[in-house]
Structures are given as C-alpha cells and as structure tokens.
Design a protein around this motif. Structure first.
Motif, mmCIF file in Angstrom:
data_model
loop_
_atom_site.group_PDB
_atom_site.id
_atom_site.type_symbol
_atom_site.label_atom_id
_atom_site.label_comp_id
_atom_site.label_asym_id
_atom_site.label_seq_id
_atom_site.Cartn_x
_atom_site.Cartn_y
_atom_site.Cartn_z
ATOM 1 N N LEU A 204 0.758 -1.123 -0.141
ATOM 2 C CA LEU A 204 0.064 -0.087 0.027
ATOM 3 C C LEU A 204 0.942 1.400 0.053
ATOM 4 C CD1 LEU A 204 -2.826 -0.737 2.578
ATOM 5 C CD2 LEU A 204 -3.057 -0.141 0.218
ATOM 6 N N PHE A 205 1.915 1.381 0.569
ATOM 7 C CA PHE A 205 2.585 2.619 1.069
ATOM 8 C C PHE A 205 3.742 3.156 0.224
ATOM 9 C CE2 PHE A 205 0.721 0.668 4.859
ATOM 10 C CZ PHE A 205 0.123 1.832 5.473
ATOM 11 N N GLY A 206 3.709 4.384 0.173
ATOM 12 C CA GLY A 206 4.751 5.232 -0.611
ATOM 13 C C GLY A 206 5.359 6.370 0.217
ATOM 14 N N ASP A 207 6.421 6.963 -0.195
ATOM 15 C CA ASP A 207 6.867 8.096 0.590
ATOM 16 C C ASP A 207 6.747 9.278 -0.100
ATOM 17 O OD1 ASP A 207 8.168 5.849 2.171
ATOM 18 O OD2 ASP A 207 9.952 6.039 0.917
ATOM 19 N N GLY A 208 7.028 10.472 0.296
ATOM 20 C CA GLY A 208 6.943 11.743 -0.158
ATOM 21 C C GLY A 208 6.636 12.592 0.854
ATOM 22 N N ALA A 209 6.472 13.943 0.579
ATOM 23 C CA ALA A 209 6.079 15.052 1.686
ATOM 24 C C ALA A 209 5.427 16.151 0.845
ATOM 25 C CB ALA A 209 7.504 15.804 1.990
ATOM 26 N N ILE B 111 -21.128 19.876 -0.739
ATOM 27 C CA ILE B 111 -19.798 19.517 -1.130
ATOM 28 C C ILE B 111 -19.164 19.667 -2.280
ATOM 29 C CG2 ILE B 111 -17.831 18.357 -0.286
ATOM 30 C CD1 ILE B 111 -19.056 19.660 2.030
ATOM 31 N N ASN B 112 -18.203 20.407 -2.983
ATOM 32 C CA ASN B 112 -17.718 20.518 -4.149
ATOM 33 C C ASN B 112 -16.969 19.321 -4.304
ATOM 34 O OD1 ASN B 112 -17.883 23.568 -3.577
ATOM 35 N ND2 ASN B 112 -19.038 22.901 -5.612
ATOM 36 N N MET B 113 -16.039 19.064 -3.530
ATOM 37 C CA MET B 113 -15.064 18.034 -3.648
ATOM 38 C C MET B 113 -14.617 17.338 -2.154
ATOM 39 S SD MET B 113 -12.986 16.197 -5.750
ATOM 40 C CE MET B 113 -13.113 17.449 -7.149
ATOM 41 N N VAL B 114 -14.557 15.920 -2.358
ATOM 42 C CA VAL B 114 -14.421 15.016 -0.971
ATOM 43 C C VAL B 114 -12.978 14.858 -1.182
ATOM 44 C CG1 VAL B 114 -14.650 13.109 0.358
ATOM 45 C CG2 VAL B 114 -16.702 14.539 -0.687
ATOM 46 N N ILE B 115 -12.231 15.020 -0.270
ATOM 47 C CA ILE B 115 -10.581 14.614 -0.395
ATOM 48 C C ILE B 115 -10.429 13.862 0.680
ATOM 49 C CG2 ILE B 115 -8.133 15.401 -0.286
ATOM 50 C CD1 ILE B 115 -9.045 17.864 -1.772
ATOM 51 N N PRO B 116 -10.349 12.266 0.444
ATOM 52 C CA PRO B 116 -10.152 11.239 1.690
ATOM 53 C C PRO B 116 -8.676 11.026 1.786
ATOM 54 C CG PRO B 116 -10.551 10.280 -0.515
ATOM 55 C CD PRO B 116 -10.738 11.877 -0.930
ATOM 56 N N HIS B 117 -8.363 10.587 3.007
ATOM 57 C CA HIS B 117 -7.223 9.861 2.870
ATOM 58 C C HIS B 117 -6.951 8.770 2.157
ATOM 59 C CE1 HIS B 117 -3.675 7.726 4.450
ATOM 60 N NE2 HIS B 117 -4.551 6.844 5.060
ATOM 61 N N GLN B 118 -5.795 8.567 1.414
ATOM 62 C CA GLN B 118 -5.728 7.439 0.314
ATOM 63 C C GLN B 118 -5.592 6.111 1.041
ATOM 64 O OE1 GLN B 118 -6.295 8.728 -3.150
ATOM 65 N NE2 GLN B 118 -7.334 10.347 -1.758
ATOM 66 N N ALA B 119 -6.248 5.464 1.775
ATOM 67 C CA ALA B 119 -5.840 4.338 2.501
ATOM 68 C C ALA B 119 -5.657 3.300 1.624
ATOM 69 C CB ALA B 119 -7.130 4.009 3.631
ATOM 70 N N SER B 120 -6.783 2.834 0.913
ATOM 71 C CA SER B 120 -6.627 1.780 -0.264
ATOM 72 C C SER B 120 -7.824 2.171 -1.301
ATOM 73 C CB SER B 120 -6.588 0.528 0.435
ATOM 74 O OG SER B 120 -8.198 0.258 1.003
ATOM 75 N N TYR C 142 0.364 7.147 -6.348
ATOM 76 C CA TYR C 142 1.404 7.392 -5.077
ATOM 77 C C TYR C 142 1.186 6.580 -3.867
ATOM 78 C CZ TYR C 142 1.156 11.864 -7.506
ATOM 79 O OH TYR C 142 1.289 12.620 -8.594
ATOM 80 N N GLY C 143 0.199 5.560 -3.652
ATOM 81 C CA GLY C 143 0.188 4.682 -2.801
ATOM 82 C C GLY C 143 -0.287 5.597 -1.559
ATOM 83 N N SER D 85 -1.132 12.093 2.474
ATOM 84 C CA SER D 85 -2.030 11.552 1.350
ATOM 85 C C SER D 85 -3.053 12.773 1.256
ATOM 86 C CB SER D 85 -2.714 10.225 1.646
ATOM 87 O OG SER D 85 -1.916 9.217 1.589
ATOM 88 N N ILE D 86 -3.673 13.253 2.439
ATOM 89 C CA ILE D 86 -4.540 14.131 2.037
ATOM 90 C C ILE D 86 -4.099 15.757 1.634
ATOM 91 C CG2 ILE D 86 -6.343 15.910 3.242
ATOM 92 C CD1 ILE D 86 -6.998 13.391 5.056
#
Length: 329
Positions: A159-164, A250-259, A284-285, A291-292
């Motif tokens: 699932l996971f990836g790195d980044g900032a 709500i115009n856009m839902v931005i969820p945590h990219q869990a899976s 990106y995973g 993620s958010i």
C-alpha cells in the motif's frame, strides 16, 4: 466555529525512485498483478538517499514559491508527520534546520495524528491564526514508510509510498475559511495499526531477533475498515451539525488514500459521485499524513477545485481516530 484562514501556498516533494506494482510482486513473492489488484496502487515513490527533513524542506520551498513568500515571512513551523526521522528532536526542528533557519528562533513543533496529521495540524493552527498569534504558518507532512514496512505482511506492504507536502496557512481576508471540523478517537482499535517498538515500552536496547517484528509496521486492515465503516455516517452527521450543510453542498471530497477498495466503499456509503471524489492512490500509494494534502495539491493543479469551493477533508488514522474538516478553499 468558523475560522478565517486560507491555504495560501502548497508544495510537494516526491522521492527519485519509482517502484511499480510488478516490482512489489517480485519483492513479496506474489503472482504478477496481485499487488495492484489488492491495493489499487500501480506505482509509488520510495526514497533512495532522501531524509524526511530534506523532503519536507523541498516541499516547503515549493509552497513558498506558490504563495509568493520567502522564509522571512514564516513565523511558525509545524510538522504533521506520522513517521519520525529520529526519536528526538521533533521533525519540525530538523526541517527548520534543513531550511537554514537554525538561528531564527521561529517556533517549530510536531502535531502527530498519523494519517490525519495534516487535518489535525490545520485544525489546531487555524485557531492560533484566527486569534492573531501567528500570521504565516508552514505545515509540513513528510513521510518515509518504506523503511518500516514488514515485507512479510502482504496486506500493508503493497500500500505505502514516501513523499512530502507543505502548506502555508494565513489569515483570510476573503471567503476562504474553515467551516467545521471534528475528530473522534476510539482506542478500542489502537492495536489495529501500530509500531510497538522504539519507545519506552519496547525499548531499542532490547532489540533482538525475537522482537524485531515489534519495530515494523503492523496493520489489521479488515478490522480498521470494519470499525471505521460503522462510524463514518454518524460522524459525518455530527460534523455537519449546525452548519446547514449537506453532502450535496460539497464540491470535492478529499479522503485519506488508505486503499482503493476502502475509498470505493466509503464513496458509495457517502453517496458521492466519482467527479466529486479525489483519488490519487494508483500513482502514489498511501503516503500516511501526506496523502490528504497531496490529493488536495493534485486537485488544485488539475483545476478540479477553485477558490470558493467547499472541500471535505476526511479520513481515519491509527488510534483509531476518525477526522474531518469542511473548508471553503
């Protein structure tokens, strides 16, 4: 309580190395195509030689450029990261040093709520900005998950990836504001997502072959989803209470990219159409707290949201916590 704050600038940093789903299949000994089918992740970024503080500083420079500001304009640095570069000091102090501000005196501290770190940091800091304590706050979410994954646990390792990411938060003079926010924690699910070792309970001086799994990420994804799924609709109802808002506003839902699977089910539970639901996990995973804000960055970049739009930031995190925020971008 509405708060007059604005995301003035936003930036990202992605590590140099791109790891494909086929590479993950080979790494864990899975059949070709298994990891992508399981996670929905086609590729993700892994560090080569980058540190969390380096990535955070690079993302901050991009955010400053986007905002038309310089480091001299920043009067507070907050790290909302869920992973630590080292146990002490906090990530924010290390990022401050990486930015060349080691003699500046600019306050730097962490707010850690793992995957909800950006939402929690933005929520807390918004009150300080609205009250006039700070003018321009840099919130940084820099995550390195690749070094802490347990490659014997296929469910999480794919699932996971790195980044900032980095975001500059300022006082709003226009319509931009936070309309509502809420967080709930149910520690009955604390063991569903954890790294047991490295603290005072399972101290590094006691590391051995027998305890080494305690120092790697351990997750029960099914248990997390089962618990959070039951909580989601009542949580949204409480989040919207007193605002006059409904999901259709709500115009856009931005969820945590869990899976990919979890987001698909959550989208259907919330009855949100795909065009109003931001999913970037395939490239990106799951980047933990980044993620958010990364999904927010992508939505801004491709013009899926505009100034004045109502955005719902929503997710779960270790704890088990569920959190959400509605902001007028």
């Amino acid at each position: 309580m509405a708060r007059k704050v604005k995301i003035t600038g936003i930036g990202i940093y992605l590590p140099k190395r791109i790891v494909t789903a086929s590479e993950i299949d080979m790494l864990i000994g899975a059949a070709p195509g298994w990891s992508e089918a399981k996670s929905g992740v086609k590729q993700r970024h892994f560090i080569i030689d980058e540190t969390a503080s380096f990535m955070g500083a690079e993302a901050a420079k991009m955010a400053l450029k986007h905002a038309g500001m310089s480091l001299d304009d920043i009067d507070c640095i907050v790290s909302g990261s869920g992973t630590m570069e080292q146990a002490i000091p906090c990530n924010a102090a290390l990022i401050q040093k990486e930015l060349g501000l080691e003699h500046s005196g600019v306050p730097a501290f962490d707010i850690n709520s793992t995957c909800l770190g950006f939402v929690a940091a933005l929520d807390v800091i918004s009150y300080m900005i609205d009250a006039g304590k700070y003018k321009n706050v840099l919130i940084i979410n820099s995550e390195i998950s690749s070094v802490g994954l347990n490659w014997r646990q296929d469910e999480s390792s794919v699932l996971f990836g790195d980044g900032a990411t980095a975001a500059i938060i300022t006082k709003s003079e226009g319509s931009s504001c936070i309309l509502t926010s809420r967080m709930e924690t149910y520690s009955a699910g604390a063991a569903f997502s954890e790294i047991r070792g490295g603290g005072t309970k399972v101290h590094p001086r006691h590391y051995s072959e027998e305890t080494k799994a305690d120092y790697l990420f351990d997750m029960d994804g099914k248990a997390i989803f089962k618990m959070s799924s039951k909580l989601m609709n009542p949580f949204i109802e409480k989040l919207f209470t007193g605002t006059g808002l409904e999901m259709k506003d709500i115009n856009m839902v931005i969820p945590h990219q869990a899976s990919w699977a979890a987001m698909k089910i959550i989208r259907k539970k919330l009855k949100v159409e795909e065009p109003r639901f931001m999913s970037i996990i395939e490239n990106y995973g799951n980047m933990i707290s980044a993620s958010i804000p990364l999904a927010l960055y992508e939505a801004i970049k491709v013009k899926r949201i505009q100034r004045g739009d109502r955005i719902l930031l929503l997710g779960t995190s270790a704890g088990l916590s569920i959190g959400g925020m509605v902001l007028e971008y």
